[in-house]
Design a protein around this motif. Structure first.
Motif, PDB file in Angstrom:
ATOM      1  N   ASN A  61      -7.010   1.028   5.677  1.00 30.77           N
ATOM      2  CA  ASN A  61      -7.927   2.092   6.068  1.00 30.77           C
ATOM      3  C   ASN A  61      -7.888   2.285   7.589  1.00 30.77           C
ATOM      4  N   GLU A  75     -10.590  -6.144  -0.751  1.00 31.51           N
ATOM      5  CA  GLU A  75     -11.388  -5.249   0.085  1.00 31.51           C
ATOM      6  C   GLU A  75     -10.983  -5.384   1.555  1.00 31.51           C
ATOM      7  N   VAL A  91      -3.945   0.391  -2.690  1.00 27.98           N
ATOM      8  CA  VAL A  91      -3.535  -0.902  -2.144  1.00 27.98           C
ATOM      9  C   VAL A  91      -3.566  -1.947  -3.251  1.00 27.98           C
ATOM     10  N   TYR A 150       0.840  -1.196   0.000  1.00 26.90           N
ATOM     11  CA  TYR A 150       0.000   0.000   0.000  1.00 26.90           C
ATOM     12  C   TYR A 150       0.870   1.239   0.000  1.00 26.90           C
ATOM     13  N   CYS A 210      -7.767  -3.617   2.001  1.00 29.23           N
ATOM     14  CA  CYS A 210      -8.032  -2.177   1.979  1.00 29.23           C
ATOM     15  C   CYS A 210      -8.594  -1.728   3.330  1.00 29.23           C
ATOM     16  N   SER A 228      -6.489  -4.513  -7.000  1.00 30.56           N
ATOM     17  CA  SER A 228      -5.945  -3.270  -6.475  1.00 30.56           C
ATOM     18  C   SER A 228      -7.096  -2.290  -6.290  1.00 30.56           C
ATOM     19  N   ILE A 229      -6.949  -1.373  -5.357  1.00 30.36           N
ATOM     20  CA  ILE A 229      -7.994  -0.393  -5.048  1.00 30.36           C
ATOM     21  C   ILE A 229      -7.354   0.963  -4.788  1.00 30.36           C
ATOM     22  N   ARG A 283     -14.010   6.018   3.536  1.00 25.62           N
ATOM     23  CA  ARG A 283     -13.241   6.076   2.294  1.00 25.62           C
ATOM     24  C   ARG A 283     -14.179   6.074   1.091  1.00 25.62           C
ATOM     25  N   SER A 290     -14.015   5.698  -3.249  1.00 26.34           N
ATOM     26  CA  SER A 290     -13.174   5.288  -4.371  1.00 26.34           C
ATOM     27  C   SER A 290     -13.650   5.865  -5.700  1.00 26.34           C
TER      28      SER A 290
END
Length: 223
Positions: free
Chosen positions: A132, A125, A92, A44, A128, A190-191, A149, A151
């Motif tokens: 987070n 997730e 991430v 990340y 993430c 990935s996010i 958060r 996106s």
């Protein structure tokens, strides 16, 4: 090892409580979780930027605020970060391993590939969420408050900003993630997201599925 919710995996597989997951699929879920955890290399990166709010609506049109050179119009994201002075840009990834595993399953067993896709989606997730939580703890340590958060692709926050994330966070070099011209990330698990930071505690709007304008149409929605 990344802890992942079985319920989230079932949601990505399309189970909504009306149909029971059979023993074969449950076995595949367990196998895919085990195989995926052997392949992931979680990484990340994030940066914090000040938010510049537009106080002169006549000169900037529909631009409500900007951060890191990104202009944001009035809409879902602005509602999310209302009363915020700073914003976190984060990215991430689980690394290339899950994509390689998925391609292997696609050749051998399409059902397992389908389950693997759901496991990967739930796992990134979950990763993430971990990152987070770490960022939120750091924000709280400063005596400040974090917003949920948000996106690119949620509500009216356009996917086009993925390219900005790639450049601003130096994603290819720092975590090995690149964004294609069609705005897809590689590796796929990935996010990217933003988290608003405020000195005020206010009632937050919901995030994720609850704030997306496609929630009523998406087969994976929690709504």
């Amino acid at each position: 090892m990344i802890e992942v919710s079985i319920k989230e995996i079932e949601r990505y597989l399309g189970y909504r409580g009306l149909t029971e997951v059979d023993d074969h699929v449950r076995k595949l879920i367990d196998e895919c979780i085990n195989d995926m955890n052997k392949q992931v290399i979680p990484k990340y990166t994030y940066k914090v930027f000040p938010i510049e709010w537009n106080t002169d609506n006549t000169s900037s049109g529909d631009i409500a605020c900007s951060f890191a050179g990104i202009n944001v119009g009035n809409g879902n994201l602005v509602k999310n970060i209302k009363a915020c002075q700073e914003i976190v840009m984060m990215a991430v990834t689980l690394g290339p391993g899950p994509d390689m595993l998925l391609r292997k399953y696609e050749v051998r067993d399409m059902l397992k590939a389908y389950v693997c896709q759901a496991v990967g989606a739930a796992m990134v997730e979950a990763w993430c969420d971990e990152v987070n939580d770490k960022i939120v703890d750091e924000i709280k340590a400063r005596g400040l408050y974090a917003r949920p958060r948000f996106s690119p692709g949620y509500g009216d926050f356009p996917l086009l900003v993925q390219k900005d994330f790639e450049r601003i966070l130096n994603m290819p070099k720092l975590i090995g993630v690149s964004v294609s011209d069609s705005l897809l990330m590689t590796p796929t698990k990935s996010i990217t997201a933003v988290i608003g930071i405020s000195d005020k505690s206010v009632n937050c709007v919901k995030n994720g599925c609850e704030s997306c304008n496609m929630a009523d149409k998406c087969e994976y929605s929690r709504k």
